[in-house]
Design a protein around this motif. Structure first.
Motif, PDB file in Angstrom:
ATOM      1  N   VAL A  12       0.837  -1.190   0.000  1.00  0.00           N
ATOM      2  CA  VAL A  12       0.000   0.000   0.000  1.00  0.00           C
ATOM      3  C   VAL A  12       0.873   1.242   0.000  1.00  0.00           C
ATOM      4  N   GLN A  13       0.247   2.393  -0.244  1.00  0.00           N
ATOM      5  CA  GLN A  13       0.938   3.670  -0.186  1.00  0.00           C
ATOM      6  C   GLN A  13       0.785   4.303   1.186  1.00  0.00           C
ATOM      7  N   GLY A  15      -0.339   6.489   4.082  1.00  0.00           N
ATOM      8  CA  GLY A  15      -1.651   7.057   4.323  1.00  0.00           C
ATOM      9  C   GLY A  15      -2.793   6.079   4.141  1.00  0.00           C
ATOM     10  N   ASP A  16      -2.529   4.951   3.504  1.00  0.00           N
ATOM     11  CA  ASP A  16      -3.562   3.942   3.285  1.00  0.00           C
ATOM     12  C   ASP A  16      -3.815   3.123   4.548  1.00  0.00           C
ATOM     13  N   SER A  17      -4.798   2.238   4.463  1.00  0.00           N
ATOM     14  CA  SER A  17      -5.173   1.383   5.582  1.00  0.00           C
ATOM     15  C   SER A  17      -5.154  -0.083   5.184  1.00  0.00           C
ATOM     16  N   LEU A  18      -4.931  -0.934   6.163  1.00  0.00           N
ATOM     17  CA  LEU A  18      -5.019  -2.379   6.013  1.00  0.00           C
ATOM     18  C   LEU A  18      -5.608  -2.959   7.288  1.00  0.00           C
ATOM     19  N   ARG A  67      -3.244   5.185  15.541  1.00  0.00           N
ATOM     20  CA  ARG A  67      -3.326   4.732  14.153  1.00  0.00           C
ATOM     21  C   ARG A  67      -3.783   3.281  14.039  1.00  0.00           C
ATOM     22  N   ASN A  84      -4.381   2.134  10.237  1.00  0.00           N
ATOM     23  CA  ASN A  84      -4.722   3.328   9.481  1.00  0.00           C
ATOM     24  C   ASN A  84      -3.512   4.251   9.386  1.00  0.00           C
ATOM     25  N   SER A  85      -3.562   5.171   8.432  1.00  0.00           N
ATOM     26  CA  SER A  85      -2.500   6.162   8.254  1.00  0.00           C
ATOM     27  C   SER A  85      -1.125   5.510   8.224  1.00  0.00           C
ATOM     28  N   VAL A 119       4.718  -0.572   2.884  1.00  0.00           N
ATOM     29  CA  VAL A 119       4.148   0.757   2.724  1.00  0.00           C
ATOM     30  C   VAL A 119       5.135   1.612   1.934  1.00  0.00           C
TER      31      VAL A 119
END
Length: 121
Positions: A12-13, A15-18, A67, A84-85, A119
């Protein structure tokens, strides 16, 4: 013994969430604390988050407070880590862990195989 299988990792980039999931099997689970560790490249495994057997108490490493959220569903034998974040420094292999007592944040009794979280900037 207790067995743990993680899932939900990915690329993910920032700021994204998992949301990571861990399914637990074995004769003991409901009265065990659950948690997550992570291991970044060329670093030792480090504690991330833990939750008490009934979900009434949680603890987090300072770097993820606000987060990440750990939760559990004993009816489904599953523990979750909502992330998050996300930041590049969160990149690591994440391991689900369990322990019957106070060792959950230091040397938990059982470990899963791990799931990769990457990330990008």
């Amino acid at each position: 013994q207790v067995q743990l299988v993680e899932s939900g990792g990915g690329l993910v980039q920032a700021g994204d969430s998992l949301r990571l999931s861990c399914v637990v099997s074995g004769r003991t689970f409901s009265r065990y604390a659950m948690g997550w560790f992570r291991q970044a490249p060329e670093k030792e495994r480090a504690f991330v988050a833990a939750i008490s057997w009934n979900g009434g108490s949680t603890t987090y490493v300072d770097s993820v407070k606000g987060r990440f959220t750990i939760s559990r569903d004993n009816a489904k034998n599953t523990v979750y880590l909502q992330m998050n974040s996300l930041k590049p420094e969160d990149t690591a292999v994440y391991y689900c862990v369990t322990d019957p007592g106070m060792r959950i944040t230091t040397t938990p009794e059982a470990w899963g195989q791990g799931t990769q979280v990457t990330v990008s900037s």
